[in-house]
Design a protein around this motif. Structure first.
Motif, PDB file in Angstrom:
ATOM      1  N   THR A  82      -6.864   2.817  -2.656  1.00 12.17           N
ATOM      2  CA  THR A  82      -6.448   2.893  -1.497  1.00 12.17           C
ATOM      3  C   THR A  82      -7.699   2.176  -0.834  1.00 12.17           C
ATOM      4  OG1 THR A  82      -7.816   4.535  -1.242  1.00 12.17           O
ATOM      5  CG2 THR A  82      -5.460   5.630  -1.881  1.00 12.17           C
ATOM      6  N   SER A  83      -8.638   1.433  -2.070  1.00 11.67           N
ATOM      7  CA  SER A  83      -9.386   0.757  -1.303  1.00 11.67           C
ATOM      8  C   SER A  83      -8.992  -0.301   0.112  1.00 11.67           C
ATOM      9  CB  SER A  83     -10.477   0.741  -2.355  1.00 11.67           C
ATOM     10  OG  SER A  83     -11.642  -0.310  -1.150  1.00 11.67           O
ATOM     11  N   ARG A  84      -9.655  -0.558   1.176  1.00  7.88           N
ATOM     12  CA  ARG A  84      -9.135  -2.124   2.016  1.00  7.88           C
ATOM     13  C   ARG A  84     -10.934  -2.567   1.656  1.00  7.88           C
ATOM     14  NH1 ARG A  84      -5.193  -0.441   5.236  1.00  7.88           N
ATOM     15  NH2 ARG A  84      -5.252  -3.809   5.004  1.00  7.88           N
TER      16      ARG A  84
ATOM     17  N   ARG B  62       1.719   2.297  -3.313  1.00 14.47           N
ATOM     18  CA  ARG B  62       1.017   2.058  -4.775  1.00 14.47           C
ATOM     19  C   ARG B  62       0.551   3.414  -4.056  1.00 14.47           C
ATOM     20  NH1 ARG B  62      -4.084  -1.189  -2.673  1.00 14.47           N
ATOM     21  NH2 ARG B  62      -2.522  -2.689  -2.694  1.00 14.47           N
ATOM     22  N   LEU B  63       0.306   4.230  -3.284  1.00 13.41           N
ATOM     23  CA  LEU B  63      -0.866   5.639  -3.309  1.00 13.41           C
ATOM     24  C   LEU B  63       0.940   6.799  -3.889  1.00 13.41           C
ATOM     25  CD1 LEU B  63      -2.823   6.981  -2.163  1.00 13.41           C
ATOM     26  CD2 LEU B  63      -1.235   7.330  -0.112  1.00 13.41           C
TER      27      LEU B  63
ATOM     28  N   ALA C  87       0.797  -1.526   0.147  1.00 13.51           N
ATOM     29  CA  ALA C  87      -0.427  -0.099   0.107  1.00 13.51           C
ATOM     30  C   ALA C  87       0.973   1.183  -0.301  1.00 13.51           C
ATOM     31  CB  ALA C  87      -0.721  -0.124   1.435  1.00 13.51           C
ATOM     32  N   ARG C  88       1.948   0.758   0.183  1.00 12.64           N
ATOM     33  CA  ARG C  88       3.179   2.251   0.819  1.00 12.64           C
ATOM     34  C   ARG C  88       3.633   2.743  -0.734  1.00 12.64           C
ATOM     35  NH1 ARG C  88       7.228   1.530   4.573  1.00 12.64           N
ATOM     36  NH2 ARG C  88       6.042  -0.398   5.117  1.00 12.64           N
TER      37      ARG C  88
ATOM     38  N   TYR D 155      -9.237   7.618  -7.147  1.00 18.37           N
ATOM     39  CA  TYR D 155      -8.394   7.524  -5.863  1.00 18.37           C
ATOM     40  C   TYR D 155      -8.781   6.306  -4.833  1.00 18.37           C
ATOM     41  CZ  TYR D 155      -6.743   8.365  -1.190  1.00 18.37           C
ATOM     42  OH  TYR D 155      -5.693   9.135   0.044  1.00 18.37           O
TER      43      TYR D 155
END
Lengths: 244, 114
Positions: B22-24, A6-7, A3-4, B18
């Protein structure tokens, strides 16, 4: 990808995308100043050529009926796939369903609204090519009227009202009727999906040639598709799933 | 001011993407995808709008009245219907993922097995 990372990657590419879109949008005519030739021509000729007062409906069911045919089949395929995915994995073991509606006034008001909503939906379909509306919009309203039975009364009543075998037939039948009407023109020696019925008097329910038939075929398919989707997802809530 | 609707469409697309990135949660992800797709409705309808024009429905108004573009409106209609059915299909897939993997977090779902 974590996730780090990806953003930041997204932020960079989104900035690029936004810049590109901004550049593209800047080249569009200013809002309210569009003079696309097709729309202008259609607005002037549809009444004379098709006797249909709703130009959008004439585009959907006649001038660009071929696109709508593709869309109908896409709708059919997506709903069939949804039903396939949900039905296949479901254990046929219904949980004891507790209906959440306990209040009699809510039931009465909800059920009283059912025929009103369905009638409104049928009205939107029937006059879809004369006034705002059409098979897609009206079909959705009719399906919502049927869903009200579940909301106001109980799941069992909804299932009884919309048996899967019947809904499946209508869903396929609506799509098939649309294709059959398109092919029917070929049999008469016309082009694929050409309007082959008498055009009727402007403003009458019988106007527009084959537009009303395509409109109703669409309405039947859309209604059945939504009823089927509601039914599948409701069943999903009611049925106990075994893990694994 | 005259480009605001287009800017709105761009904003909806980017903000929807976006959300997808960023979805969880898979249901949240599907909703974000729908937000991104709704940018196409705004764009199509904004393109077809003409100042001081009425809807392209000539029931009760004389022919030749200035009306908006019917072609993009028909496209939007198609767009909405496809969007809804694809939404249903993706939610069905999300249900299946939960049944098989016991989670709806995209990061916790193991790689696709053959």
């Amino acid at each position: 990808m974590s996730a780090r990372t990806r953003l930041p990657l997204f932020l960079v590419s989104a900035a690029g995308l936004a810049a590109l879109l901004g550049f593209g949008v800047a080249g569009l005519p200013a809002f309210g100043d569009y003079h696309g030739p097709y729309g202008l021509v259609l607005n002037h000729v549809v009444l004379a050529q098709r006797h249909t007062t709703n130009v959008v409906a004439a585009v959907v069911f006649d001038y660009r009926g071929f696109d709508t045919l593709g869309e109908e089949l896409m709708l059919f395929a997506a709903v069939a796939a949804t039903a396939l995915i949900l039905r296949e994995a479901r254990e046929e073991e219904a949980r004891q369903v507790v209906d959440s509606v306990q209040s009699e006034p809510v039931r009465a008001a909800g059920l009283a609204a059912v025929p009103v909503v369905i009638l409104l939906g049928l009205f939107v379909v029937a006059f879809g090519y004369l006034t705002p509306g059409g098979g897609f919009q009206g079909g959705t309203v009719v399906a919502l009227g049927l869903l009200l039975v579940y909301l106001a009364a109980e799941h069992r009543a909804y299932r009884r009202l919309t048996p899967t075998q019947v809904v499946d037939v209508f869903e396929g039948g609506g799509a098939a009727a649309f294709v059959a009407l398109a092919l029917g023109a070929l049999l008469g020696g016309l082009a694929f999906q050409q309007n082959f019925l008498p055009l009727g008097r402007i403003g009458a329910l019988t106007s527009g040639g084959s537009i009303p038939l395509l409109n109703w075929a669409t309405a039947i398919e859309v209604t059945a598709a939504f009823v089927l989707l509601f039914g599948e997802f409701l069943e999903e809530v009611m049925v106990e799933r075994r893990p694994g | 001011m005259s480009y605001l609707p287009y800017a709105l469409a761009v904003w909806l697309l980017v903000v929807g993407l976006y959300g997808v990135v960023t979805s969880r949660h898979l249901v949240h992800l599907v909703v974000c995808l729908t937000v991104a797709q709704s940018s196409t409705y705004v764009l199509l309808l904004a393109v077809g709008y003409r100042k001081h024009a009425t809807a392209p429905i000539f029931k009760g108004i004389p022919l030749g009245t200035k009306a908006t573009d019917p072609v993009v409106q028909a496209l939007t209609l198609t767009d909405v219907v496809v969007s809804v059915t694809v939404l249903a299909l993706l939610l069905a897939v999300a249900v299946q993922v939960y049944v098989r993997e016991g989670t709806l977090d995209p990061d916790e779902i193991p790689a696709v097995r053959g």
